[in-house]
Design an enzyme around this catalytic site. Sequence first.
Site, short mmCIF file in Angstrom:
data_model
loop_
_atom_site.label_atom_id
_atom_site.label_comp_id
_atom_site.label_asym_id
_atom_site.label_seq_id
_atom_site.Cartn_x
_atom_site.Cartn_y
_atom_site.Cartn_z
N ASP A 173 1.31 -4.55 3.57
CA ASP A 173 1.86 -3.84 2.42
C ASP A 173 0.97 -2.72 1.60
O ASP A 173 1.40 -2.17 0.74
CB ASP A 173 2.03 -4.96 1.13
CG ASP A 173 0.88 -5.72 1.19
OD1 ASP A 173 0.26 -6.48 1.86
OD2 ASP A 173 0.18 -5.50 -0.29
N ASN A 174 -0.15 -2.30 2.39
CA ASN A 174 -1.06 -1.29 2.04
C ASN A 174 -0.92 -0.25 2.77
O ASN A 174 -1.83 0.62 2.87
CB ASN A 174 -2.41 -1.84 1.73
CG ASN A 174 -2.60 -2.84 0.79
OD1 ASN A 174 -1.89 -2.81 -0.46
ND2 ASN A 174 -3.50 -3.62 0.65
#
Length: 491
Positions: free
Chosen positions: A250-251
């Site tokens: 998610d980064n």
Amino acid sequence: MTAAIPFDNSYVRLPSSFYARVLPAPAPRPQLVKLNRALAEELRIDPDTLATPEGIAALAGNVVPRGAEPIATAYAGHQFGHFVPRLGDGRAILLGEVIGRDGARRDLQLKGSGRTPFSRNGDGRAALGPVLREYLVSEAMAALGVPTTRALAAVTTGETVFRERALPGAVLARVAKSHIRVGTFQFFAARGEVENLRALADHVIARHYPEAAGAAEPYRALLEQIIGRQAGVVSQWLLVGFIHGVMNTDNMSIAGETIDYGPCAFMDAYDPATVFSSIDAHGRYAYGNQPAIAHWNLTRLAESLLPLLAGDGEAAVTIAQDEIGKFPRAFKDAYVAGVRAKLGLADMRDDDLGLAQDLLDRMSANRADFTLTFRGLCAAAQDDRADAELRVLFDDPRSYDEWAVRWRARLHVEGREAAARGAAMRRVNPALVPRNHLVEAAIEAAVDRQDFLVFEQVLEALMKPFEDGPSDPMFYGLPPAGPGYRTFCGT
């Protein structure tokens, strides 16, 4: 009257399951810490207007500028290898998109602007320290030429947030090509929502990879191009000694930018096992592991795209494997080109990586400073008398001497003019990076003493990373000795 920001929003035209509409939480006493005036002008936003009380209110989330459509985006993600099916923007609100003077579309997001439906147990706020860290490091990365989100403004909120202790609150206004992540694709893939997955892929193609639209297999072309872009950005991290610290899926930005500067840091003494993040207990995201983790993350993206790659499951897996298999070569090519430039090598030879790796191994064994060693090579490439300053960086100076013999023999074969070589090396080997003690000094002064002068001084210096600055040991010398440095997430 609110700040005039030329919004032109596209993400909100996707299905409503892609986001939640939410308003930023007002800040009781917002004050402007820093405004990136040059970036504002690039975005066709009047910086003088942003600096007014009305503009500051918009940057703090107290008012919604005309044309903004605030949303928190939905996504999933693997966090330290464990899949979480529902994450989303827990303390960030996307105000909308702007089209800059260069014609490029960019998101404008407020980070630390309050709770959203994805906040879980978080307060949705940001402390001043992490906001200043992201401002400094993201702008330094931009100055270093590394693809990155940018900081438009930092604003204190006049309220207190509670982490390990009570801290002043703040909001970061940041700009990105988009905030779509590998985890955004995982969100819909995990739910089996193929049409939403297709809509997301089509949106990403239109916005970031338009050349893929004309390919015979557009979604395969999309995957291939994302892989190539990620290979490039991660190689650039390694070339400047950057450690992201929390490379969860998610980064990882689909647009190929460095995003989400949480427990990030820059390496001083070279060691591929270097970890700074307090939450990375087992070194999953150590400096030297970052290429392999990027490969792993992109494999998760390929898995998410399987329904779009082919109607037949086995055929889709074959396509995904073929494309993912290209990452190691793409990374190696980008990295080798980078180290070749750092060493002043103009010609391509098979042993270039071996020469570079020999130096890195010796640096690791001798705890030589990464930035100072490569910057010192710029002068040594022109005059071997500059070796004196390099030798002292090694616990055993003879280790450098032995390597330098090989290096100079390689340079001699090329016959390149020394001054031109040195100048080219200075354009890729920075004299200054956001060293941890500099970032911490700026944060400590601001948080503990409400003194932002150190922040301004550090930021100004970081905007000229390839220039030799004044002989100030705080900025350009070896970092001070001390206990092991640790960084922390801002949540």
